[in-house]
Structure formats: C-alpha cells, structure tokens
Write a protein that holds these residues in place. Structure first.
Motif, PDB file in Angstrom:
ATOM      1  N   GLY A 187       0.657  -1.195   0.088  1.00 19.62           N
ATOM      2  CA  GLY A 187      -0.090  -0.109  -0.016  1.00 19.62           C
ATOM      3  C   GLY A 187       0.899   1.182  -0.067  1.00 19.62           C
ATOM      4  O   GLY A 187       0.354   2.248   0.360  1.00 19.62           O
ATOM      5  N   PRO A 207       2.830   7.473   0.625  1.00 23.91           N
ATOM      6  CA  PRO A 207       1.421   6.781   0.867  1.00 23.91           C
ATOM      7  C   PRO A 207       0.650   6.880  -0.409  1.00 23.91           C
ATOM      8  O   PRO A 207       0.582   7.964  -1.192  1.00 23.91           O
ATOM      9  CB  PRO A 207       0.718   7.622   2.078  1.00 23.91           C
ATOM     10  CG  PRO A 207       1.414   8.931   2.134  1.00 23.91           C
ATOM     11  CD  PRO A 207       3.091   8.715   1.488  1.00 23.91           C
ATOM     12  N   PRO A 216      -2.824   7.227  -2.829  1.00 17.57           N
ATOM     13  CA  PRO A 216      -4.278   7.780  -2.544  1.00 17.57           C
ATOM     14  C   PRO A 216      -5.198   6.790  -1.537  1.00 17.57           C
ATOM     15  O   PRO A 216      -4.979   5.570  -1.586  1.00 17.57           O
ATOM     16  CB  PRO A 216      -4.501   8.071  -3.797  1.00 17.57           C
ATOM     17  CG  PRO A 216      -3.385   8.223  -4.692  1.00 17.57           C
ATOM     18  CD  PRO A 216      -2.474   7.309  -4.261  1.00 17.57           C
ATOM     19  N   ASN A 217      -6.114   7.456  -1.179  1.00 20.68           N
ATOM     20  CA  ASN A 217      -7.089   6.438  -0.283  1.00 20.68           C
ATOM     21  C   ASN A 217      -7.658   5.525  -0.834  1.00 20.68           C
ATOM     22  O   ASN A 217      -7.845   4.132  -0.243  1.00 20.68           O
ATOM     23  CB  ASN A 217      -7.918   7.152   0.425  1.00 20.68           C
ATOM     24  CG  ASN A 217      -7.261   8.387   1.271  1.00 20.68           C
ATOM     25  OD1 ASN A 217      -6.136   8.132   2.017  1.00 20.68           O
ATOM     26  ND2 ASN A 217      -7.687   9.565   1.714  1.00 20.68           N
ATOM     27  N   SER A 218      -8.101   5.863  -2.200  1.00 21.58           N
ATOM     28  CA  SER A 218      -9.007   4.633  -2.768  1.00 21.58           C
ATOM     29  C   SER A 218      -8.052   3.714  -3.371  1.00 21.58           C
ATOM     30  O   SER A 218      -8.368   2.383  -3.126  1.00 21.58           O
ATOM     31  CB  SER A 218      -9.466   5.478  -4.123  1.00 21.58           C
ATOM     32  OG  SER A 218      -8.451   6.024  -4.908  1.00 21.58           O
ATOM     33  N   CYS A 219      -6.731   3.947  -3.752  1.00 23.59           N
ATOM     34  CA  CYS A 219      -5.771   2.743  -4.154  1.00 23.59           C
ATOM     35  C   CYS A 219      -5.428   1.962  -3.022  1.00 23.59           C
ATOM     36  O   CYS A 219      -5.468   0.681  -3.241  1.00 23.59           O
ATOM     37  CB  CYS A 219      -4.543   3.494  -4.966  1.00 23.59           C
ATOM     38  SG  CYS A 219      -5.078   4.017  -6.431  1.00 23.59           S
ATOM     39  N   ALA A 220      -5.217   2.634  -1.678  1.00 19.77           N
ATOM     40  CA  ALA A 220      -4.733   1.957  -0.659  1.00 19.77           C
ATOM     41  C   ALA A 220      -5.874   0.984  -0.303  1.00 19.77           C
ATOM     42  O   ALA A 220      -5.499  -0.136   0.359  1.00 19.77           O
ATOM     43  CB  ALA A 220      -4.241   2.998   0.395  1.00 19.77           C
ATOM     44  N   ALA A 221      -7.076   1.531  -0.113  1.00 15.65           N
ATOM     45  CA  ALA A 221      -8.069   0.490   0.319  1.00 15.65           C
ATOM     46  C   ALA A 221      -8.300  -0.622  -0.776  1.00 15.65           C
ATOM     47  O   ALA A 221      -8.618  -1.775   0.004  1.00 15.65           O
ATOM     48  CB  ALA A 221      -9.554   1.314   0.194  1.00 15.65           C
ATOM     49  N   LYS A 273      -5.466  -3.311   0.074  1.00 11.06           N
ATOM     50  CA  LYS A 273      -5.652  -4.011   1.491  1.00 11.06           C
ATOM     51  C   LYS A 273      -6.677  -5.190   1.142  1.00 11.06           C
ATOM     52  O   LYS A 273      -6.761  -6.110   1.894  1.00 11.06           O
ATOM     53  CB  LYS A 273      -6.454  -3.052   2.421  1.00 11.06           C
ATOM     54  CG  LYS A 273      -5.399  -2.085   2.913  1.00 11.06           C
ATOM     55  CD  LYS A 273      -6.067  -1.056   3.797  1.00 11.06           C
ATOM     56  CE  LYS A 273      -5.036  -0.265   4.419  1.00 11.06           C
ATOM     57  NZ  LYS A 273      -5.628   0.594   5.529  1.00 11.06           N
TER      58      LYS A 273
END
Length: 393
Positions: free
Chosen positions: A286, A296, A298-303, A306
């Motif tokens: 992530g 880090p 972006p939030n969408s890619c990190a989610a 996971k």
C-alpha cells in the motif's frame, strides 16, 4: 496586577493590596521566575512606585549577580531607575559600573549619552560619552548609526561628515551597508547634488559585489523617503531592491503592512496536496515506493490493495511482457472474413450438441471417456445414472 497599582480610597485595603502584590512578586522571583527580566523589572517599578527605592535598587543588583542574563538591558533599566530616583549623578554612577563591566555592550553608552543630552542639557558630556564608546565599539554598525543620528540632530554637518569618513575608512566593508545608506540619506537631506552623486559613486564602488552592477538601486535610495518608494512593488521586485523585513533581514521587497497581499508575486505550492515522505529500506504494501523511502498511495488505491493478496503470495509463473509483445508482433494472423467465422462457429456448436446427445444415450461409454481428473463430469454422469435407475423402477 495593574489593578493592584491603581489608587484605592480605603487606606487599609490599599495597604493590604500592596502587601499581597509584594508577596506575589517575591514568590515569583524566588522560584521559577528568578531569571525572568520582565518580572524583575516590573517588581522594581512596583517598589519604586511605592517609595521603596532601596528595594528597587536591590532587585537590579540581584540581576547583576546572575550567571547568565542580558546584562546590558539590566544596566540600561538600572540607569533609568537611578536617574528617576537619585538624579543624573546616580545614573552616572551606574554607567561607570556598566562601562567597566565586560558583560555590557554598546547600548549603555548610547543610553548614557542621550540621557545627558535630554536631562542635563550638556552637549559636551554627550559628545564625550559617544567618543568614549567609539574607542571600544567603533566597529559596531548599530552604535555608529546611533552616534551619527545624534550628530545629525545637532545641525553639526561638518563634524557629521568627518565621522562618516572616519567610520567608513576603519570599519570592515561587510559592516558598512547601513552606514553608506545613512551617508547617502544625510547628503540628500543637507548636501548638494554633486556631493550626493559623489557619495553614491563611492558606495557603488565599495559594494560592487553586492550591487552587481545594478545602479538603479541607488536611484531608488535617492528618491525614496521613509516608507515611500518611487517604484511600484512589482518594479522593486524586478530590480531586486534590498529592503529590511520585520526581522531585520535583507531580502526582496515585501509590503511591511501586510505581506499576505503580495503572495501572488511568487508561486507557492498547495501544502494540502503534499504527501509525507517516510524513509524506509523495505517496500511496504500500500505504499508508493521511491528510492530511499515510500510515499503513501491515495486513499482509494490503498483501500483496494488491502482487499487483495499481497505480491508475495504469487509465486509465478511470471510473464515477460516485452518478449510476449515481440512474439505477438511476429505472428502472422490469417484474416478470415466474418461470414466464414460465423459458419465455423455454427459448425462447432452443432457438433458439440450432437456429442452431448450421444453421451446421454450411452452412459457407459462416457464413463470410460471421462478423464480421471474431471470430477465435475463424473458427478454429472452419476446424477444421470441415478435418475435413469429411479425412473426404471
């Protein structure tokens, strides 16, 4: 605390307020605020205001016994308090101690000289004090400018010019910036135009490395007055005009009233869009790995990352993309018409249907033809046989 110092009609109540304030000050200077200059100065003024001159002097004496503090400021306030309570002679006594103390700086000379000029009205004593300070602090631009400012208010133009020449010939070049500016301002105020041009040429020669041939800066200095400039903000910025900011540092022109109004002059990044960089030797899941660390995602890619297995779970095989593309480029694909492709698909479909019907009629043959590893086909065939046997019985 100011309310405690205000006059109170009730004498007993005023005395009680005074004692309470004194106890508060004593507790403050006896503990954590023992080295706080502002608390000690306020305490000394409190004692002086209530007629306890000796107590006020003791406070200044205690500050001078500290190992580390701003001794110059202590002496300056000590001289002022001594002049208020004991007259100019008491202030001279404190000044004598200050100039003999190696911990004091040039500000005590300026304070003493201006005090003599304003209180005793004796110009000779002030002049002697300034000259005495020149022997010790002649290379300090702040002291020299204070002395020059004093002489300029005496309308003694000849002695002022002599002091300018003496200082500029003895002071290091890197410290003469403000002195040259003050000299040009002095000639613009009291001298003639040839004298001003002569000083500007000498200034340009002495500061040629800093000016870098930008003689327009000297014209701005000639025509400006206080905070009034002959150019707009944008023009001053384009000229690289050096102006002191609020911190005393020299830089490009900025509006001293509100620098935020001129943020449009320089491009600034959007700090909210910046991602924190985390130094790391290993690449984590992530994360957007770069040499030396990670950013880090972006939030969408990190989610999304996971919810899928990590890369370590996939052991292969791995496709060499470059080689695959090279092979696809070399393959000669036969361009068949759409009609031929349709007929071919129809033939394949009919053949598949006939094969399925034949398998349903002859289950034993299908059992023999079923591959050993085809578990789905085996289970399906068992269901067909079970249904046939049930219908027969």
């Amino acid at each position: 605390m100011c309310s405690l110092c205000a006059p109170v009609q009730d004498t007993s109540l005023a005395k009680q307020f005074e004692e309470d304030a004194r106890d508060m000050y004593n507790k403050a200077v006896a503990s954590l605020m023992r080295k706080s200059l502002i608390i000690n100065f306020a305490f000394a003024d409190f004692e002086e205001l209530h007629g306890n001159t000796s107590a006020a002097m003791d406070i200044y004496e205690s500050l001078l016994t500290l190992e580390e503090t701003n001794f110059t400021l202590v002496y300056v306030q000590f001289m002022r308090s001594a002049r208020r309570t004991g007259g100019i002679k008491a202030a001279r006594t404190v000044f004598k101690r200050a100039r003999e103390d190696p911990r004091s700086n040039w500000q005590v000379y300026v304070t003493a000289a201006l005090m003599e000029y304003n209180c005793s009205q004796d110009k000779n004593i002030s002049f002697k004090i300034f000259e005495l300070g020149m022997k010790k602090h002649g290379d300090e631009p702040g002291y020299v400018l204070a002395y020059l400012d004093y002489l300029s208010h005496q309308t003694d133009n000849n002695n002022t010019r002599v002091l300018y020449e003496r200082v500029l010939s003895s002071m290091p070049v890197d410290k003469t910036r403000d002195v040259w500016a003050k000299f040009a301002e002095f000639e613009a105020a009291v001298g003639d135009l040839p004298s001003l041009i002569k000083v500007e040429r000498r200034r340009a020669s002495a500061m040629k490395e800093e000016l870098k041939g930008n003689s327009t800066v000297l014209l701005v200095d000639r025509y400006k007055y206080l905070d009034l400039f002959p150019c707009s903000n944008t023009e001053l910025l384009s000229l690289d005009y050096p102006v002191k900011d609020k911190d005393g540092k020299v830089g490009l022109f900025q509006d001293r009233q509100d620098s935020s109004k001129h943020n449009w002059l320089l491009a600034q990044p959007d700090m909210n869009q910046m991602m924190p960089f985390k130094p790391s030797a290993a690449e984590g899941v992530g994360m957007n790995a770069v040499p030396g660390g990670t950013f880090p995602l972006p939030n969408s890619c990190a989610a999304m990352l996971k919810h899928i297995p990590p890369p370590d779970c996939y052991k292969g095989p791995f496709v060499q993309v470059d080689e695959l593309l090279a092979l696809l480029q070399k393959v000669d694909i036969d361009h068949t018409s759409s009609a031929d492709m349709s007929m071919m698909a129809t033939s394949i479909t009919s053949t598949s249907r006939k094969r399925t019907a034949a398998q349903d009629q002859d289950g034993n043959d299908d059992n023999q033809n079923i591959p050993q590893n085809d578990i789905y086909r085996a289970r399906q065939q068992k269901r067909v046989q079970l249904a046939t046997s049930t219908a027969t019985t």
